[in-house]
Design a protein around this motif. Structure first.
Motif, mmCIF file in Angstrom:
data_model
loop_
_atom_site.group_PDB
_atom_site.id
_atom_site.type_symbol
_atom_site.label_atom_id
_atom_site.label_comp_id
_atom_site.label_asym_id
_atom_site.label_seq_id
_atom_site.Cartn_x
_atom_site.Cartn_y
_atom_site.Cartn_z
ATOM 1 N N ILE A 74 -10.782 -4.037 6.866
ATOM 2 C CA ILE A 74 -11.596 -3.137 7.681
ATOM 3 C C ILE A 74 -12.555 -2.310 6.835
ATOM 4 O O ILE A 74 -12.358 -2.132 5.646
ATOM 5 C CB ILE A 74 -10.745 -2.173 8.530
ATOM 6 N N GLU A 87 -11.262 3.083 8.657
ATOM 7 C CA GLU A 87 -9.963 3.196 7.970
ATOM 8 C C GLU A 87 -8.940 3.968 8.799
ATOM 9 O O GLU A 87 -7.738 3.737 8.693
ATOM 10 C CB GLU A 87 -10.130 3.895 6.611
ATOM 11 N N LEU A 90 -6.598 1.733 10.705
ATOM 12 C CA LEU A 90 -5.500 1.124 9.945
ATOM 13 C C LEU A 90 -4.401 2.150 9.653
ATOM 14 O O LEU A 90 -3.208 1.858 9.784
ATOM 15 C CB LEU A 90 -6.052 0.539 8.633
ATOM 16 N N LEU A 91 -4.826 3.367 9.290
ATOM 17 C CA LEU A 91 -3.816 4.388 8.977
ATOM 18 C C LEU A 91 -3.005 4.738 10.223
ATOM 19 O O LEU A 91 -1.779 4.878 10.163
ATOM 20 C CB LEU A 91 -4.485 5.642 8.392
ATOM 21 N N ARG A 132 5.081 0.043 -2.398
ATOM 22 C CA ARG A 132 4.261 1.230 -2.170
ATOM 23 C C ARG A 132 4.709 1.932 -0.884
ATOM 24 O O ARG A 132 4.774 1.295 0.172
ATOM 25 C CB ARG A 132 2.791 0.776 -2.059
ATOM 26 N N TYR A 139 -2.244 10.604 2.061
ATOM 27 C CA TYR A 139 -2.963 9.909 3.121
ATOM 28 C C TYR A 139 -2.735 10.571 4.483
ATOM 29 O O TYR A 139 -3.576 10.488 5.360
ATOM 30 C CB TYR A 139 -2.482 8.452 3.227
ATOM 31 N N ASP A 241 -1.750 2.414 -3.990
ATOM 32 C CA ASP A 241 -3.051 1.858 -3.621
ATOM 33 C C ASP A 241 -3.840 1.523 -4.883
ATOM 34 O O ASP A 241 -4.376 0.424 -5.042
ATOM 35 C CB ASP A 241 -3.816 2.890 -2.772
ATOM 36 N N GLU A 270 -0.955 -8.168 5.568
ATOM 37 C CA GLU A 270 -2.380 -8.060 5.232
ATOM 38 C C GLU A 270 -2.656 -8.505 3.811
ATOM 39 O O GLU A 270 -1.869 -8.219 2.921
ATOM 40 C CB GLU A 270 -2.890 -6.613 5.281
ATOM 41 N N ILE A 272 -4.460 -7.749 0.334
ATOM 42 C CA ILE A 272 -4.725 -6.387 -0.168
ATOM 43 C C ILE A 272 -6.219 -6.130 -0.364
ATOM 44 O O ILE A 272 -6.639 -5.006 -0.560
ATOM 45 C CB ILE A 272 -3.941 -6.049 -1.471
HETATM 46 C C1 IPM Z 1 -5.287 -0.916 1.164
HETATM 47 C C2 IPM Z 1 -6.616 -0.320 1.529
HETATM 48 C C3 IPM Z 1 -6.395 0.823 2.514
HETATM 49 C C4 IPM Z 1 -5.530 1.864 1.834
HETATM 50 C C5 IPM Z 1 -7.687 1.446 3.061
HETATM 51 C C6 IPM Z 1 -8.569 0.415 3.724
HETATM 52 C C7 IPM Z 1 -7.403 2.592 3.996
HETATM 53 O O1 IPM Z 1 -7.302 0.092 0.400
HETATM 54 O O2 IPM Z 1 -4.578 -1.422 2.059
HETATM 55 O O3 IPM Z 1 -4.934 -0.916 -0.014
HETATM 56 O O4 IPM Z 1 -6.057 2.717 1.096
HETATM 57 O O5 IPM Z 1 -4.321 1.832 2.039
#
Ligand code: IPM
Ligand code: MN
Length: 346
Positions: A74, A87, A90-91, A132, A139, A241, A270, A272
């Motif tokens: 994304i 983003e 996704l979060l 992780r 975040y 990350d 997903e 990375i």
């Molecule tokens: C990841 C990506 C994401 C993150 C972004 C797109 C929010 O960099 O999956 O590593 O930082 O977690």
């Protein structure tokens, strides 16, 4: 068996690599006698353009109803100035699904050694997994902007550290019984808590595992200097990350690294890599990270023969020199060539 899979192509190269989901699962279904019903949903920038939100309710509901979820990539420059960022979708998805454990294995293909900028003697024997923490830390803390100041709060609870530590220790037990926990305990309070909790879980529940603590700055250096020393690397959200992008360089390309994000109920799979806007729409993105993420999905669904078949098919395609431009500049191999080669190999 019949499985419902939610596929979220997202932005940039996302829709191109997400083509692999249906293609690979159709072939696995045929070979192993399953049925996969793959439905696509909007997320990220594509969702902002279409519905004004980064994670539409329909997408979230579909993900919760699916047996597993695939997400490609994304974000992109188009939404850099937009009020809602892709983003955030996704979060929010990670938080809503409670997928706190992000597993990022570093799969090294000996055939690709020359694609890595590191010397072969340094890479020899490298094989590790990054665990992780995915739903806490900086975040997800409060974010504020007041006049000339901005703050991002970093927060961790004992429970959050305990549950991710157990995931990492369990993995270490299945591997070389070596765990490196990465923090910044010389500066950060969250890291001090992290170190205390991980130490306690190790002593009380996993006495057989050899536990090392390492500061994140020196870990960043050691990953390049002596990557073969690592087995399972456990760390918090933001450090994970950063370190996982760094680790992908060892493998030769980010286009090879898959991940799974799991919690007590859901599984999100997903690659990375990001949305790579610079090559989007050209049909040249590497689909292997997505295909390997599908293999992780199959393993999580307890379909290990199916997962093995997909992983072996990727390895054979790499052996046969089916390499997109990230691995072999000027190869002329397209995303669909690479997907096609894997399907033929399954
Ligand atoms: C990841 C990506 C994401 C993150 C972004 C797109 C929010 O960099 O999956 O590593 O930082 O977690
Ligand atoms: Mn990242």
């Amino acid at each position: 068996m019949k499985y419902n899979i939610a596929s979220l192509p997202g932005d940039g190269i996302g829709p191109e690599v997400a083509e692999a989901v249906t293609a690979v699962l159709d072939r696995v279904a045929e070979k192993f006698n399953h049925e996969y019903n793959v439905q696509q949903y909007l997320i990220g920038g594509a969702a902002i353009d279409e519905c004004g939100v980064a994670l539409p309710d329909e997408t979230l509901a579909a993900c919760k109803n699916a047996d597993a979820i695939f997400l490609a990539a994304i974000g992109g420059p188009k939404w850099d100035q937009s009020e809602i960022r892709p983003e955030q979708g996704l979060l929010k998805l990670r938080a809503e699904l409670g997928v706190y454990a992000n597993i990022r294995p570093l799969t090294m293909y000996p055939q690709l050694q020359s694609a890595s900028p590191l010397k072969p003697e340094i890479l020899a024997g490298t094989d590790f997994i990054i665990v992780r923490e995915l739903t806490g830390g900086i975040y997800f803390g409060d974010k504020k902007r007041v006049n000339d100041y901005a703050t991002d709060e970093c927060k961790y609870s004992v429970t959050e550290v305990e549950r991710i530590a157990r995931v990492a220790f369990d993995l270490a037990m299945q591997r070389d019984k070596k765990l490196t926990s990465v923090d910044k305990a010389n500066v950060l309070e969250t890291s001090k808590l992290w170190r205390e909790v991980v130490t306690k879980i190790g002593e009380t529940e996993y006495p057989e595992v050899e536990l090392h603590h390492q500061l994140v700055d020196s870990c960043a250096m050691k990953l390049i200097q002596s990557p073969s020393e690592f087995d399972v690397v456990l760390t918090e959200n933001m450090f994970g990350d950063i370190l996982s992008d760094e680790a992908s360089v060892l493998a030769g390309s980010m286009g090879l690294l898959a991940s799974s994000s799991v919690g007590s109920k859901y599984g999100l799979f997903e690659p990375i890599h990001g949305s790579a806007p610079d090559i989007a729409g050209q049909g040249v993105a590497n689909p292997y990270a997505s295909i390997l993420s599908i293999a992780m999905m199959l393993r999580w669904l307890k379909l290990s023969d199916e997962a093995d078949a997909v992983e072996q098919a990727v390895s054979k395609a790499i052996d046969d020199g089916i390499l997109t431009q990230d691995l072999k500049p000027g190869s002329g191999i397209s995303t669909s060539d690479a997907i096609g080669a894997v399907i033929n190999n399954i």
